[in-house]
Design a protein around this motif. Structure first.
Motif, PDB file in Angstrom:
ATOM      1  N   ALA A  68       0.803  -1.219   0.000  1.00  0.00           N
ATOM      2  CA  ALA A  68       0.000   0.000   0.000  1.00  0.00           C
ATOM      3  C   ALA A  68       0.838   1.273   0.000  1.00  0.00           C
ATOM      4  CB  ALA A  68      -0.928   0.010   1.211  1.00  0.00           C
ATOM      5  N   SER A  69       2.140   1.176   0.266  1.00  0.00           N
ATOM      6  CA  SER A  69       2.939   2.397   0.387  1.00  0.00           C
ATOM      7  C   SER A  69       4.375   2.147  -0.058  1.00  0.00           C
ATOM      8  CB  SER A  69       2.924   2.891   1.841  1.00  0.00           C
ATOM      9  OG  SER A  69       3.618   4.106   1.954  1.00  0.00           O
ATOM     10  N   ILE A  70       4.879   3.056  -0.885  1.00  0.00           N
ATOM     11  CA  ILE A  70       6.288   3.050  -1.308  1.00  0.00           C
ATOM     12  C   ILE A  70       6.795   4.484  -1.300  1.00  0.00           C
ATOM     13  CG2 ILE A  70       6.176   0.935  -2.692  1.00  0.00           C
ATOM     14  CD1 ILE A  70       5.789   2.675  -5.162  1.00  0.00           C
ATOM     15  N   MET A  71       8.115   4.636  -1.109  1.00  0.00           N
ATOM     16  CA  MET A  71       8.707   5.976  -1.070  1.00  0.00           C
ATOM     17  C   MET A  71      10.205   5.862  -1.304  1.00  0.00           C
ATOM     18  SD  MET A  71       8.472   8.835   1.953  1.00  0.00           S
ATOM     19  CE  MET A  71       9.070  10.501   1.684  1.00  0.00           C
ATOM     20  N   PHE A  72      10.746   6.811  -2.098  1.00  0.00           N
ATOM     21  CA  PHE A  72      12.187   6.858  -2.333  1.00  0.00           C
ATOM     22  C   PHE A  72      12.860   7.629  -1.205  1.00  0.00           C
ATOM     23  CE2 PHE A  72      10.946   5.891  -6.684  1.00  0.00           C
ATOM     24  CZ  PHE A  72      11.964   5.037  -7.091  1.00  0.00           C
ATOM     25  N   GLU A  73      14.091   7.186  -0.880  1.00  0.00           N
ATOM     26  CA  GLU A  73      14.904   7.991   0.016  1.00  0.00           C
ATOM     27  C   GLU A  73      15.267   9.291  -0.678  1.00  0.00           C
ATOM     28  OE1 GLU A  73      18.333   5.895   1.347  1.00  0.00           O
ATOM     29  OE2 GLU A  73      17.268   4.963   3.036  1.00  0.00           O
ATOM     30  N   TYR A  74      15.549  10.327   0.126  1.00  0.00           N
ATOM     31  CA  TYR A  74      15.874  11.631  -0.443  1.00  0.00           C
ATOM     32  C   TYR A  74      17.260  11.612  -1.084  1.00  0.00           C
ATOM     33  CZ  TYR A  74      11.740  13.253   1.972  1.00  0.00           C
ATOM     34  OH  TYR A  74      10.441  13.416   2.372  1.00  0.00           O
ATOM     35  N   ASN A  75      17.311  12.207  -2.304  1.00  0.00           N
ATOM     36  CA  ASN A  75      18.567  12.269  -3.072  1.00  0.00           C
ATOM     37  C   ASN A  75      19.174  10.888  -3.272  1.00  0.00           C
ATOM     38  OD1 ASN A  75      18.379  15.117  -3.109  1.00  0.00           O
ATOM     39  ND2 ASN A  75      19.390  15.236  -1.107  1.00  0.00           N
ATOM     40  N   SER A  76      18.298   9.887  -3.480  1.00  0.00           N
ATOM     41  CA  SER A  76      18.774   8.511  -3.608  1.00  0.00           C
ATOM     42  C   SER A  76      17.822   7.719  -4.507  1.00  0.00           C
ATOM     43  CB  SER A  76      18.876   7.862  -2.221  1.00  0.00           C
ATOM     44  OG  SER A  76      19.123   6.481  -2.328  1.00  0.00           O
ATOM     45  N   GLY A  77      18.321   6.635  -5.036  1.00  0.00           N
ATOM     46  CA  GLY A  77      17.485   5.732  -5.822  1.00  0.00           C
ATOM     47  C   GLY A  77      17.030   4.528  -5.022  1.00  0.00           C
ATOM     48  N   LEU A  78      17.232   4.550  -3.685  1.00  0.00           N
ATOM     49  CA  LEU A  78      16.816   3.446  -2.820  1.00  0.00           C
ATOM     50  C   LEU A  78      15.328   3.582  -2.508  1.00  0.00           C
ATOM     51  CD1 LEU A  78      18.029   0.985  -1.295  1.00  0.00           C
ATOM     52  CD2 LEU A  78      18.179   2.463   0.713  1.00  0.00           C
TER      53      LEU A  78
ATOM     54  N   TRP B 133       7.805   9.026  -7.143  1.00  0.00           N
ATOM     55  CA  TRP B 133       8.793   9.473  -8.121  1.00  0.00           C
ATOM     56  C   TRP B 133      10.069   9.850  -7.390  1.00  0.00           C
ATOM     57  CZ3 TRP B 133       5.942  11.194 -12.885  1.00  0.00           C
ATOM     58  CH2 TRP B 133       6.759  11.098 -14.022  1.00  0.00           C
ATOM     59  N   SER B 134      11.197   9.339  -7.844  1.00  0.00           N
ATOM     60  CA  SER B 134      12.471   9.663  -7.224  1.00  0.00           C
ATOM     61  C   SER B 134      12.784  11.133  -7.452  1.00  0.00           C
ATOM     62  CB  SER B 134      13.580   8.782  -7.801  1.00  0.00           C
ATOM     63  OG  SER B 134      14.844   9.202  -7.328  1.00  0.00           O
ATOM     64  N   ASP B 135      13.368  11.795  -6.414  1.00  0.00           N
ATOM     65  CA  ASP B 135      13.677  13.215  -6.558  1.00  0.00           C
ATOM     66  C   ASP B 135      14.965  13.462  -7.333  1.00  0.00           C
ATOM     67  OD1 ASP B 135      15.437  12.312  -4.705  1.00  0.00           O
ATOM     68  OD2 ASP B 135      14.888  13.714  -3.116  1.00  0.00           O
ATOM     69  N   ILE B 136      15.580  12.388  -7.833  1.00  0.00           N
ATOM     70  CA  ILE B 136      16.729  12.573  -8.724  1.00  0.00           C
ATOM     71  C   ILE B 136      16.295  12.400 -10.185  1.00  0.00           C
ATOM     72  CG2 ILE B 136      18.390  11.850  -6.979  1.00  0.00           C
ATOM     73  CD1 ILE B 136      18.505   9.117  -8.263  1.00  0.00           C
ATOM     74  N   GLY B 137      14.957  12.435 -10.410  1.00  0.00           N
ATOM     75  CA  GLY B 137      14.448  12.444 -11.776  1.00  0.00           C
ATOM     76  C   GLY B 137      13.894  11.134 -12.252  1.00  0.00           C
ATOM     77  N   LYS B 138      14.498  10.056 -11.896  1.00  0.00           N
ATOM     78  CA  LYS B 138      14.021   8.728 -12.263  1.00  0.00           C
ATOM     79  C   LYS B 138      14.607   7.728 -11.285  1.00  0.00           C
ATOM     80  CE  LYS B 138      17.768   8.025 -15.628  1.00  0.00           C
ATOM     81  NZ  LYS B 138      18.110   7.702 -17.015  1.00  0.00           N
ATOM     82  N   PRO B 139      13.961   6.576 -11.103  1.00  0.00           N
ATOM     83  CA  PRO B 139      12.791   6.105 -11.857  1.00  0.00           C
ATOM     84  C   PRO B 139      11.478   6.470 -11.144  1.00  0.00           C
ATOM     85  CG  PRO B 139      13.620   4.330 -10.524  1.00  0.00           C
ATOM     86  CD  PRO B 139      14.521   5.512 -10.265  1.00  0.00           C
TER      87      PRO B 139
END
Length: 541
Positions: A261-271, A521-527
């Protein structure tokens, strides 16, 4: 001579007394009769003598003799009648004696039954006396226990009074500390504002340098060097990269059992961090699609999660009415935040400071938590359930989306409602704040996605598609880091991507087999990452 017969029958005392009286009466009558008979014989003998002596006078005394003989004959008939009467009375006595004998037999039988019943009652009385004695002993024992408990309660009451006094003292200290804390926060905010002004001046200098360097044809090199220094020099600042339109599925990952139900990217990271119905938090390397870590300890399904801006803590909202805070480095639970009385549906962390966390639950409350101390610092109560929330950029306001379709803004310090707008005609399922904090993306069960101005709360753009239908009350949409694109999942497994400039669908992604619940959406643009009700995560490039 007539003599009454002897009677040898056992009768009761009362009948015996009656019978004795009758027999005595009969004996007296017989004695009297006997005396009368003897007297008659004497008279007859005298008469014979008189007849002999007075034969000559017999004729003269004849009337007298007749007169004398008449009463004795009459008395003899009376005695005969009396004897017959006594015989009848005697027979009646015999009959009465027989009836009394039968009655005596019945009474003897009843007496024996009564005696047996009395014996049973006596045995029962003995048992009851024993039970009564046991009850007295138990009562004495309980009385002693009650006295002991009473003394213990009195002792506890005394301790409670002492604790109340200590609590009042600590409350006063806490109020003083809170007032001091507010003063320090105001000073800290002033300091941060001054730092922001200095950063703005540095950005202005940076822009001037870029203009000069573009004129000298070395813009690219300067952007790499200066941007790294200025943009990332402030703690918590982000490095924004232009996002691209996703079109291809990079990885298809079966991440969680029962749904994600929930996903999130780490800040300034693709993790990528994900939470699912299997009560686990998992961390994924989106470059390789591999699992890097699994966090355990949650006691319910994870409905929402957030990450502090220093990437040190992961906070999950759980259906078990609690929030769990993990330390990312150690993988251990740092705090369990308890206070909600229904499932926690949303959570977000202050972008300005990683200390404060906001959570919303189906108990119609929003709570503000202090992560350093691990307790609730403020509670906001409202009439409509909240499904989603987020902090403003300055960290002083909370945006919340409710079942009544209204978007509400709250002051976290006072807990008062700042502003309210009817953003949707049905339940709001998602709120996302743009990276610059100027726009707010909301999604609702009316299958509409609105982009609102954060200051005026007016709708800037409205996104919809004919096949796009929101899957649940917790379906999360997202906005790209550069603010150029909006992504939202659908109940048919499709993911729709709109351009914020063209306000039209620029891409439709189809890879999921179940309803899509969350986009990030990752804050580094993708993915771009999406998750569905089957627990599958897809990354898109």
């Amino acid at each position: 001579m007539f003599s009454p017969p002897s009677i040898f029958i056992s009768i009761n005392p009362e009948c015996s007394k009656t019978l004795n009286k009758v027999m005595a009466r009969a004996n007296l009558q017989f004695d009297y009769r006997l005396k009368e008979q003897i007297g008659m014989e004497a008279i007859n003998h005298a008469l014979k003598a008189l007849r002999k002596r007075h034969k000559s006078e017999e004729g003269a005394h004849g009337p007298a003799i007749i007169a004398l003989s008449r009463p004795f004959c009459y008395q003899g008939s009376e005695w005969k009648e009396k004897a017959e009467t006594l015989e009848l009375e005697l027979q009646q006595c015999y009959k009465a004696q027989a009836r009394l004998s039968e009655q005596l037999v019945v009474e003897v039988a009843e007496s024996r039954g009564s005696k047996a019943l009395v014996e049973e009652k006596e045995a029962l009385i003995t048992d009851l006396q024993k039970e009564c004695s046991q009850a007295r002993d138990e009562y004495s024992h309980l009385k002693v226990l009650v006295e002991e408990k009473t003394k213990a309660i009195e002792l506890l009451i005394g301790e409670n009074e002492e604790l109340k006094a200590q609590l009042e003292e600590m409350t006063l200290r806490a109020k003083d500390a809170e007032a001091e804390n507010k003063m320090l926060i105001d000073r800290w905010m002033l300091h941060k504002m001054q730092e922001a002004e200095r950063l703005n001046e540095a950005n202005a200098i940076y822009e001037d340098m870029l203009d000069q360097l573009r004129a000298n044809s070395i813009g690219k090199l300067t952007r790499k060097q200066v941007d790294g220094v200025v943009r990332q020099g402030e703690e918590g600042a982000k490095y924004y990269v232009e996002s691209t339109i996703p079109s291809t599925s990079q990885y298809n990952i079966p991440a969680h059992d029962g749904g994600c139900a929930s996903i999130m990217f780490e800040y300034n990271s693709g993790l990528l961090v994900s939470g699912g119905q299997d009560q686990t938090i998992k961390m994924w390397n989106t470059s390789t699609g591999s699992l890097t870590r699994t966090l355990h300890g949650c006691l319910g399904s994870i409905l929402d999660l957030t990450i502090t801006h220093d990437n040190r803590s992961i906070i999950a909202a759980c259906s078990s009415n609690n929030l769990y805070v993990w330390d990312e480095n150690s993988g251990r639970i740092r705090h369990t935040l308890t206070g909600h009385i229904d499932k926690v549906s949303a959570v977000d962390v202050n972008r300005f400071s990683s200390r404060h966390v906001a959570s919303a639950a189906y108990d119609r409350t929003i709570k503000i938590w202090d992560l350093q101390r691990g307790y609730c610092s403020n509670t906001i109560i409202f009439h409509s359930n909240c499904n989603t929330l987020c902090f403003s950029v300055d960290g002083l306001t909370i945006c919340s989306g409710h079942n009544d379709g209204n978007l509400r803004l709250w002051d976290i310090q006072t807990g008062k409602l700042v502003s309210e707008v009817a953003a949707h005609s049905s339940t709001i399922t998602s709120i996302s704040l743009s990276s610059d904090g100027n726009t707010i993306l909301t999604s609702g069960r009316d299958n509409v996605h609105n982009l609102l101005d954060a200051r005026s709360l007016e709708v800037c753009s409205m996104f919809r598609a004919s096949g796009n239908r929101v899957a649940s009350n917790w379906s999360r949409s997202c906005i790209s880091a550069d603010g150029n694109y909006v992504a939202a999942g659908s109940i048919d497994g499709s993911v729709y991507v709109w351009s914020t400039l063209k306000v039209s669908v620029v891409s439709t992604l189809k890879e999921h087999e179940g309803p899509v619940l969350c986009c990030s959406w990752s804050d580094i643009g993708k993915p771009l990452a999406t998750s569905d009700r089957n627990g599958v995560i897809c990354t898109w490039t």
